[in-house]
Write an enzyme that holds these catalytic residues in place. Structure first.
Site, PDB file in Angstrom:
ATOM      1  N   LYS A  81       0.857  -1.190   0.000  1.00 60.37           N
ATOM      2  CA  LYS A  81       0.000   0.000   0.000  1.00 60.37           C
ATOM      3  C   LYS A  81       0.885   1.230   0.000  1.00 60.37           C
ATOM      4  O   LYS A  81       2.015   1.182   0.492  1.00 60.37           O
ATOM      5  CB  LYS A  81      -0.857   0.006   1.276  1.00 60.37           C
ATOM      6  CG  LYS A  81      -2.081   0.873   1.203  1.00 60.37           C
ATOM      7  CD  LYS A  81      -3.265   0.149   0.597  1.00 60.37           C
ATOM      8  CE  LYS A  81      -4.467   1.036   0.499  1.00 60.37           C
ATOM      9  NZ  LYS A  81      -5.632   0.325  -0.037  1.00 60.37           N
ATOM     10  N   GLY A 182     -25.259   3.256   2.046  1.00 54.48           N
ATOM     11  CA  GLY A 182     -24.371   3.815   1.026  1.00 54.48           C
ATOM     12  C   GLY A 182     -24.706   3.314  -0.359  1.00 54.48           C
ATOM     13  O   GLY A 182     -24.572   2.124  -0.656  1.00 54.48           O
ATOM     14  N   GLY A 184     -23.323   4.314  -3.376  1.00 53.19           N
ATOM     15  CA  GLY A 184     -22.318   4.816  -4.310  1.00 53.19           C
ATOM     16  C   GLY A 184     -22.171   3.835  -5.452  1.00 53.19           C
ATOM     17  O   GLY A 184     -23.089   3.072  -5.776  1.00 53.19           O
ATOM     18  N   VAL A 186     -20.648   1.004  -5.673  1.00 50.33           N
ATOM     19  CA  VAL A 186     -20.886  -0.403  -5.302  1.00 50.33           C
ATOM     20  C   VAL A 186     -22.320  -0.608  -4.821  1.00 50.33           C
ATOM     21  O   VAL A 186     -23.016  -1.527  -5.269  1.00 50.33           O
ATOM     22  CB  VAL A 186     -19.897  -0.867  -4.208  1.00 50.33           C
ATOM     23  CG1 VAL A 186     -20.174  -2.318  -3.824  1.00 50.33           C
ATOM     24  CG2 VAL A 186     -18.450  -0.715  -4.671  1.00 50.33           C
TER      25      VAL A 186
HETATM   26  P1  NAI Z   1     -18.582   5.682  -3.190  1.00 52.45           P
HETATM   27  O1  NAI Z   1     -17.805   6.807  -2.634  1.00 52.45           O
HETATM   28  O2  NAI Z   1     -18.951   5.656  -4.638  1.00 52.45           O
HETATM   29  O3  NAI Z   1     -19.964   5.526  -2.372  1.00 52.45           O
HETATM   30  C1  NAI Z   1     -20.108   5.674  -1.007  1.00 52.45           C
HETATM   31  C2  NAI Z   1     -21.531   6.149  -0.764  1.00 52.45           C
HETATM   32  O4  NAI Z   1     -21.767   6.164   0.634  1.00 52.45           O
HETATM   33  C3  NAI Z   1     -21.801   7.561  -1.287  1.00 52.45           C
HETATM   34  O5  NAI Z   1     -22.971   7.555  -2.062  1.00 52.45           O
HETATM   35  C4  NAI Z   1     -21.943   8.399  -0.015  1.00 52.45           C
HETATM   36  O6  NAI Z   1     -22.847   9.477  -0.163  1.00 52.45           O
HETATM   37  C5  NAI Z   1     -22.478   7.356   0.966  1.00 52.45           C
HETATM   38  N1  NAI Z   1     -22.245   7.631   2.379  1.00 52.45           N
HETATM   39  C6  NAI Z   1     -21.139   8.158   2.965  1.00 52.45           C
HETATM   40  N2  NAI Z   1     -21.303   8.204   4.298  1.00 52.45           N
HETATM   41  C7  NAI Z   1     -22.523   7.660   4.561  1.00 52.45           C
HETATM   42  C8  NAI Z   1     -23.251   7.413   5.760  1.00 52.45           C
HETATM   43  N3  NAI Z   1     -22.773   7.714   6.938  1.00 52.45           N
HETATM   44  N4  NAI Z   1     -24.477   6.844   5.637  1.00 52.45           N
HETATM   45  C9  NAI Z   1     -24.983   6.544   4.436  1.00 52.45           C
HETATM   46  N5  NAI Z   1     -24.342   6.765   3.285  1.00 52.45           N
HETATM   47  C10 NAI Z   1     -23.126   7.319   3.342  1.00 52.45           C
HETATM   48  O7  NAI Z   1     -17.778   4.362  -2.794  1.00 52.45           O
HETATM   49  P2  NAI Z   1     -17.877   2.926  -3.468  1.00 52.45           P
HETATM   50  O8  NAI Z   1     -16.892   2.820  -4.551  1.00 52.45           O
HETATM   51  O9  NAI Z   1     -19.298   2.593  -3.737  1.00 52.45           O
HETATM   52  O10 NAI Z   1     -17.342   1.997  -2.278  1.00 52.45           O
HETATM   53  C11 NAI Z   1     -18.125   1.779  -1.128  1.00 52.45           C
HETATM   54  C12 NAI Z   1     -17.261   1.191  -0.036  1.00 52.45           C
HETATM   55  O11 NAI Z   1     -16.688  -0.027  -0.484  1.00 52.45           O
HETATM   56  C13 NAI Z   1     -16.084   2.076   0.377  1.00 52.45           C
HETATM   57  O12 NAI Z   1     -15.869   1.914   1.764  1.00 52.45           O
HETATM   58  C14 NAI Z   1     -14.926   1.504  -0.408  1.00 52.45           C
HETATM   59  O13 NAI Z   1     -13.692   1.725   0.242  1.00 52.45           O
HETATM   60  C15 NAI Z   1     -15.263   0.028  -0.409  1.00 52.45           C
HETATM   61  N6  NAI Z   1     -14.709  -0.699  -1.549  1.00 52.45           N
HETATM   62  C16 NAI Z   1     -14.991  -0.278  -2.816  1.00 52.45           C
HETATM   63  C17 NAI Z   1     -14.484  -0.967  -3.892  1.00 52.45           C
HETATM   64  C18 NAI Z   1     -14.807  -0.566  -5.291  1.00 52.45           C
HETATM   65  O14 NAI Z   1     -14.587  -1.381  -6.194  1.00 52.45           O
HETATM   66  N7  NAI Z   1     -15.334   0.621  -5.526  1.00 52.45           N
HETATM   67  C19 NAI Z   1     -13.613  -2.149  -3.700  1.00 52.45           C
HETATM   68  C20 NAI Z   1     -13.453  -2.556  -2.315  1.00 52.45           C
HETATM   69  C21 NAI Z   1     -13.969  -1.820  -1.295  1.00 52.45           C
END
Ligand code: NAI
Length: 355
Positions: A81, A182, A184, A186
């Site tokens: 990392k 969340g 986002g 994923v």
């Molecule tokens: P993202 O940033 O696209 O989505 C996160 C979502 O969570 C956003 O829509 C945000 O508004 C929402 N959010 C933030 N705080 C919140 C809360 N307290 N309550 C409710 N909603 C809240 O991230 P993504 O890419 O969808 O990833 C989601 C999680 O999975 C992250 O923790 C990331 O580190 C992890 N992850 C993602 C991977 C990927 O391929 N994108 C791979 C492995 C892990």
């Protein structure tokens, strides 16, 4: 550096590199935990830290986590990392900062492969790639697999199915209730996959527009961000930020399973024990959310990125989660420890073969 050095020694990291590039306002830390299975792959995180020690400690801890994630996913890839501490001014600009970081990576001759992480973007990866081939998570135009989120969601979906099968003795998800924290990249993909299987959805996101999308497109029920923990549901899926599973939230949970994408879901290792005491099954985050790293790692395969191989490997995540849960039940060990043991077994076998 006391905390960081004790972590380095106790967790057996192979290498810790600290680079200074004052002309562009960059201090970069690259931690390689274990390269037995292959070059160390792990994202590049850029954020503010309270102290330098804190930043080094974070790099070491995250690198170790990548060793387990990559091993468990069956990849020929080790764990590493990087953490970038940037001057707020970035002196010459973002592009120059990443070009300088590319030279740091290049100096390791392929022992470390970087990728996007918190605070860095696919565009930054593109800049790195102009100076070093040792990057993953590239855009399709540059020979990469593009957005990892759909692949991560697929793995989480299969992992949720494995958890439900353990409890209900059927892989049919119709009528199961899942709450997603969340929506986002994923979370929304996961929601779509679940609804296709007849799952009832409850969702929360701090961004109102994402909630509206889930209501309009998927007929989901929306609750307030704080209320999501106490929703009566079969599965709670944390897909927002880390550490949302903690002493306070565990006391509120009204689910039978916690299975989601967020990295470092547990605020402390003790929280898995707390979940178990409440009778809640936990799918270790680094086992269930490996879809993204599987996609990234594929770029380093001989012959280049191959989507069908990615699909095949992601399809293994559900089986891995099922195995972890089964071994956890038969041994009485926490699922997180079982997952680490399995990851370490694979590394030990590779070492023994090489000796
Ligand atoms: P993202 O940033 O696209 O989505 C996160 C979502 O969570 C956003 O829509 C945000 O508004 C929402 N959010 C933030 N705080 C919140 C809360 N307290 N309550 C409710 N909603 C809240 O991230 P993504 O890419 O969808 O990833 C989601 C999680 O999975 C992250 O923790 C990331 O580190 C992890 N992850 C993602 C991977 C990927 O391929 N994108 C791979 C492995 C892990």
């Amino acid at each position: 550096m006391v905390r960081a050095f004790s972590e380095l020694q106790s967790q057996g990291h192979e290498q810790l590199c600290i680079f200074q590039r004052p002309e562009v306002g960059l201090t970069a830390i690259i931690a390689i935990h274990d390269s037995t299975l292959g070059p160390a792959l792990g994202g590049c995180r850029m954020q503010q830290y309270d102290s330098f020690d804190e930043a080094v400690y974070d790099a070491l801890r995250l690198a170790e986590g990548m060793t387990y994630k990559n091993s468990l996913a069956g990849l020929s890839i080790g764990g590493g990392k990087s953490v970038l501490i940037a001057d707020r001014t970035m002196k010459q600009g973002r592009k120059e900062l990443f070009l300088a970081f590319a030279d740091c990576i290049e100096s390791l001759n392929g022992r470390y492969i970087t990728a996007e992480d918190m605070g860095t973007t696919v565009e930054d990866i593109g800049v790195l790639f102009t100076r070093t081939p040792h990057v993953a998570g590239k855009s399709p135009e540059l020979g990469g697999g593009g957005d990892p989120a759909p692949h991560t969601a697929r793995g989480v979906f299969d992992g949720i199915r494995a958890c439900c099968e353990r409890l209900r003795s059927t892989s049919n998800l119709a009528g199961v209730k899942v709450s997603i924290q969340g929506l986002g990249g994923v979370g929304l993909h996961l929601a779509r996959l679940l609804v296709k299987e007849g799952v009832e959805l409850v969702v929360a996101d701090t961004r109102a527009e994402r909630c509206r999308l889930a209501v309009d497109e998927l007929g989901a029920t929306v609750v307030d961000s704080e209320a999501i923990y106490s929703v009566e549901t079969d599965v709670f899926s944390p897909c927002a930020v880390g550490a949302t599973i903690n002493q306070a939230s565990i006391a509120q949970l009204a689910c039978r399973v916690v299975a989601g994408a967020a990295n470092n879901q547990l605020a402390t290792p003790e929280d898995e024990r707390r979940l178990k005491e409440r009778g809640i099954l936990y799918a270790p985050d680094f086992a269930i959310n490996a879809g993204g790293v599987i996609l990234c790692a594929d770029e380093s395969e001989e012959g280049g990125f191959t989507l069908s191989r990615v699909h095949e490997r992601v399809a293994g995540i559900g089986k891995t989660v099922a195995k972890i849960l089964s071994l956890s039940e038969s041994s009485g060990k926490l699922a997180g420890q079982v997952a680490i043991d399995l990851a370490q077994e694979r590394i030990a076998a590779a070492k023994a073969k090489r000796a």
